[in-house]
Scaffold this active site. Structure first.
Site, PDB file in Angstrom:
ATOM      1  CG  ASP A  58      11.066 -22.619  20.499  1.00 25.34           C
ATOM      2  OD1 ASP A  58      11.452 -23.766  20.213  1.00 25.34           O
ATOM      3  OD2 ASP A  58      11.860 -21.691  20.798  1.00 25.34           O
ATOM      4  CB  SER A  59       9.642 -27.009  16.728  1.00 23.56           C
ATOM      5  OG  SER A  59       8.896 -27.772  17.655  1.00 23.56           O
ATOM      6  CD  GLU A 115      17.579 -29.555  18.492  1.00 19.32           C
ATOM      7  OE1 GLU A 115      17.009 -28.963  19.435  1.00 19.32           O
ATOM      8  OE2 GLU A 115      17.252 -29.410  17.298  1.00 19.32           O
TER       9      GLU A 115
HETATM   10  O1  KIV Z   1      10.975 -26.814  19.996  1.00 20.42           O
HETATM   11  C1  KIV Z   1      11.190 -28.021  19.939  1.00 20.42           C
HETATM   12  O2  KIV Z   1      10.523 -28.773  19.220  1.00 20.42           O
HETATM   13  C2  KIV Z   1      12.254 -28.576  20.752  1.00 20.42           C
HETATM   14  C3  KIV Z   1      12.566 -30.028  20.571  1.00 20.42           C
HETATM   15  C4  KIV Z   1      13.272 -30.243  19.295  1.00 20.42           C
HETATM   16  C5  KIV Z   1      13.333 -30.577  21.704  1.00 20.42           C
HETATM   17  O3  KIV Z   1      12.851 -27.887  21.498  1.00 20.42           O
END
Ligand code: KIV
Length: 265
Positions: free
Chosen positions: A45-46, A183
């Site tokens: 969701d990034s 993370e």
């Molecule tokens: O949404 C994302 O990119 C993530 C990664 C950083 C693991 O959850």
């Protein structure tokens, strides 16, 4: 190249083979990742921040996650295709959570979902797995809790907080996750968790002691030269390269150098 499954990831941990993971949001990048055989392709969701321009991951919708998962799926990834469940699409009611995860699997084509949190999501994780949806956990700096954490801060520096993350990892393992993203936690803590759980840990900003590593693809490619957290290693400086290409193109069009006769139908 073999398709990666949740079982294969566990085998990799047992054999001490490091797991490679990257985020991916579109067809063209998924196509290139396939050439390299990245083990886990995460539609994170990034997406909301690096592709859609949101301030954080909170506004991301299930429809957006599905749309981008479908695009990645069209590249027929050989890595395990995992998609994030966005903020408050899970842990509301069991039925709503299952419906949301079901859409991600059925409409998006993902093979597993990822959700953030420990003890509070354990029952949700079990429910999804009972309904044949594999789940990846995510502990430590969990971006969907940004308002609660008061910013993107390393988690687990204090003893009590570190102990809670270890407990949460054990709880997620017990609930049946096939892997856990760690993370933004100290390297020592991530290495300790990696030893204590039987499922693979995938680190981001969590040091070298995890079973695998994940990075946001835009960060590792240097798509935004103003954004460089300490834990990111840039494997390219694409923003610079793209700016150079756009400038050259604009200049050549303005000067009538492009197209030439050779570059016409
Ligand atoms: O949404 C994302 O990119 C993530 C990664 C950083 C693991 O959850």
């Amino acid at each position: 190249m073999n398709n990666i499954t949740t079982t294969k990831l566990k085998e990799m941990k047992n054999k001490g083979r490091k797991i490679t993971a990257l985020t991916c949001y579109n067809y063209s990048m998924a196509r290139i990742m396939k050439k390299v055989g990245i083990d886990v392709v995460l539609v994170g969701d990034s997406l909301g921040m690096v592709e859609l321009g949101y301030e954080n991951t909170i506004p991301v919708t299930i429809d957006e996650m599905i749309e981008h998962t479908r695009a990645v799926k069209r590249a027929k990834p050989t890595g395990l295709l995992v998609t994030d469940m966005p903020f408050l699409s899970y842990n509301i009611t069991k039925q709503k959570t299952l419906q949301a995860a079901g859409r991600i699997i059925k409409e998006g084509g993902a093979e597993a979902v990822k959700l953030e949190g420990g003890r509070p999501v354990a029952e949700t994780v079990k429910h999804l797995i009972e309904n044949n949806i594999p789940v990846m956990g995510h502990l430590g700096l969990t971006p969907q809790s940004i308002h609660k954490m008061g910013g993107y801060k390393v988690q687990g520096r204090e003893e009590a907080q570190a102990a809670k993350i270890v407990t949460d990892a054990k709880i997620l393992e017990g609930a049946g996750v096939f892997a856990i993203v760690l993370e933004g936690i100290p390297a020592g803590l991530a290495a300790e968790i990696t030893k204590k759980v039987s499922v693979p840990t995938i680190g981001i900003g969590a040091g070298p002691g995890c079973d695998g590593q994940i990075l946001v693809v835009n960060d590792m490619l240097g798509m935004d030269m103003n954004f460089k957290p300490k834990y990111v290693r840039r494997y390219a400086k694409l923003e610079k390269e793209i700016v150079r290409a756009f400038k050259n193109y604009a200049e050549e069009v303005r000067e009538g150098d492009f197209p030439s006769n050779l570059e016409s139908y």
